[in-house]
Scaffold this active site. Sequence first.
Site, short mmCIF file in Angstrom:
data_model
loop_
_atom_site.label_atom_id
_atom_site.label_comp_id
_atom_site.label_asym_id
_atom_site.label_seq_id
_atom_site.Cartn_x
_atom_site.Cartn_y
_atom_site.Cartn_z
N CYS A 1 9.29 -30.91 -54.05
CA CYS A 1 8.21 -30.70 -55.01
C CYS A 1 8.73 -29.84 -56.15
CB CYS A 1 7.03 -30.03 -54.32
SG CYS A 1 5.82 -29.33 -55.44
N LYS B 1 23.02 -21.62 -19.39
CA LYS B 1 22.43 -21.27 -20.69
C LYS B 1 20.91 -21.27 -20.52
CE LYS B 1 22.42 -22.40 -25.62
NZ LYS B 1 20.95 -22.29 -25.75
N ALA C 1 0.82 -1.21 0.00
CA ALA C 1 0.00 0.00 0.00
C ALA C 1 0.86 1.26 0.00
CB ALA C 1 -0.93 0.01 1.21
N LYS D 1 25.43 -28.42 -24.30
CA LYS D 1 24.02 -28.73 -24.17
C LYS D 1 23.80 -29.99 -23.34
CE LYS D 1 21.41 -26.59 -26.35
NZ LYS D 1 21.04 -26.56 -27.76
N GLU E 1 19.12 -12.48 -21.46
CA GLU E 1 18.00 -13.37 -21.78
C GLU E 1 16.77 -12.97 -20.98
OE1 GLU E 1 19.05 -15.63 -23.91
OE2 GLU E 1 17.62 -17.27 -24.02
N ARG F 1 17.11 -10.50 -30.72
CA ARG F 1 18.27 -10.94 -31.50
C ARG F 1 17.95 -10.97 -32.99
NH1 ARG F 1 20.22 -15.46 -33.94
NH2 ARG F 1 22.47 -15.73 -33.91
N CYS G 1 3.41 -34.39 -55.24
CA CYS G 1 3.24 -33.44 -54.13
C CYS G 1 1.81 -33.52 -53.62
CB CYS G 1 3.56 -32.03 -54.61
SG CYS G 1 3.17 -30.75 -53.39
N ASP H 1 2.33 1.67 -3.49
CA ASP H 1 1.32 2.15 -4.44
C ASP H 1 0.98 3.61 -4.19
OD1 ASP H 1 -0.50 -1.00 -4.59
OD2 ASP H 1 1.23 -0.28 -5.71
#
Length: 707
Positions: free
Chosen positions: A463, A152, A57, A351, A210, A173, A445, A60
Amino acid sequence: MSQTSAPGQGASAATAASPVNVANAAEAAERAAALRAELMRLNRAYYEDDAPIVPDAEYDRLFGELVALETAFPDLQRPDSPTQRVGGKAVEGFAPVVHRVPMLSLNNGFSDEDIEAFDRRVADGLRAPGAAPTGDLFGDGAEPVEYAAELKFDGLAIALRYEHGVLVQAATRGDGTTGEDVTANIRTVKKIPLSLSTDHPPEVLEVRGEVLMFRADFDKLNRAQEAAGEKVFVNPRNAAAGSLRQLDSKITAKRPLSFFAYGVGELVGVPMPETHSALLDWYVDLGIPVNDRREVVRGAAGLLAFYKAVGETRESLPYDIDGVVYKVNRRDEQDRLGFVSRAPRFALAHKFPAQEALTTLLDIEVQVGRTGAITPVARLAPVFVGGATVTNATLHNEDEIRRKDVMIGDTVIVRRAGDVIPEVVGSVVERRPADARAFVMPTECPVCGSAIEKLPDEVIARCTGGLICAAQRKQALLHFAQRRALDVEGLGDKLVEQLVDQQIIRTPADLFKLGVAKLAALDRMADKSAANLVASLEKARHTTLARFIFALGIRHVGEATAKDLARHFGKLDNVMAANAEELLAVPDVGPIVAQSIANFFAEPHNVEVIEQLRAAGVTWPESEPAAVAPLPLAGKTFVLTGTLPTLSRDEAKAMLEEKGAKVAGSVSAKTDYLVAGAEAGSKLAKAEALGVPVLDEDAMRTMLAAL
């Protein structure tokens, strides 16, 4: 302030009850400055220290007083004011931002051997010139390399630009060179400071980091979405990306986004910190959020120990990560190692193994990509893997299906590679049912009925209906209209989407039937822009044979090959009538390219579209086939760099190619000449280091005139 109610959520109510109690503008400015300082202090205590020091409060009330002051005295509004975090007017789209320092990607490592090889490359790269390679990690007694190791994050990469300590721009990015301006949305992320905590800020500081969403915040958001009858998000990364790309920043302001810094782009006005770890420590002093799970380690052993420790606690982290990142710690050593392609030599992403699960392969269908690639797609019994429910997964190509011994009806191993893209790894042959059946690649296709071809030495089937296939229609039109093809100015992605989606355009020939009235009725078009596009199309009717051939989008036929074809055959009908053997007589056209060209013109629908274009008035000058004698610069490779005095880069390139030269984009040992203009940069330095002859514009003109 409680952790369940972010400060400022009651700001609108507080604003209404906050009269302006100041005598004049000077007193208002003084009070506003004091309120901003106090609110920033409270924000730091809440978001950075997790130690709120006043009730919601009270926060605010102060916030509402500042809003009232800035409303009564608009000149007091500042971009770094806490009031900027509530969001503003919705925008129609994101403006492009060209990164002054490209946001490059990282190479990946997956095994211990990959990390040891990376460390060996770094150690050898830092060794004195002429010294023998290590042969092993540190067989010559050299000191292990010092690395900064960090997490990461699985979020969205962002560049934050601070000028004189104030946040002025934020960009995604994008493709690494050009991103999107999301400044209004980033201002609503309360953990990102709008101004730096220092009395002596740099002139420019571009912070790389990030934007992500913590798991608890993600769960809370999804519960709220579900309660409101709105769609729920698949995972925290999608939620973060979707929140940041809202055109209405007020929506972003309601999303619980977080941020961690991990790098730097442009830095002006202060020296660059000597190490990466010192950079992140400096960020902490500036009030920029930095993750505390980071270490400085030595050698491959230190890297692998960090990776193992993080992996053991990964599931207990409050946010998603998909690996760890290693960077050579010392900045001068980073500079010595430099870059290869679009990735730094001094850094690597390690990774984590992709998460896997078992499920049933119900069927295999094929999808047609924007470039005509035919990709088999596995239809799966739903399975939860890598944080999401997966029902479809890629099988890449027909050869991969055979290699993995996958049959319809099998129990298969599904993996979310990099925790993002689901793929079928293989089958559990012991569980294969008696009614399992093999996949058969279609010959036509599924979208347009054109033949599917797979050229020799290629694994991807495609195709052949590039000019008529609905799956490729948008890409074919954009290629046809691009600057180096027919150069239709004003025909961009959004307009092509409308033209195709509303079935106004089916083939490139339909472009020349467009009128001002039809175009002006489309979204974001008006009479003037429609008239400009019609005028551009009228201009595009008159082109060159090389541009027209390139515009057709024939597989493997780029600008240079299109020019060679035009020069060799002189007329389009000659190109269309040529068989593979005759096409092989064209310089730099090999068997695969020749077969691709022959196959393209063997398709009746492609010939039909060409006739439609001719009927629409698309013309070009034609000539007799070129003499067999080679051009004087055939076999020579040139590179252009810098700004030439009187020629554009395209004009200089055309002059060189007219004499048979190949114009490449980068300098290498195979480069014969570098043509350098003003502000030539790294290409000039590399050419000089390799001993490549350097010409200015006058020298190039003299050389061409003598041929």
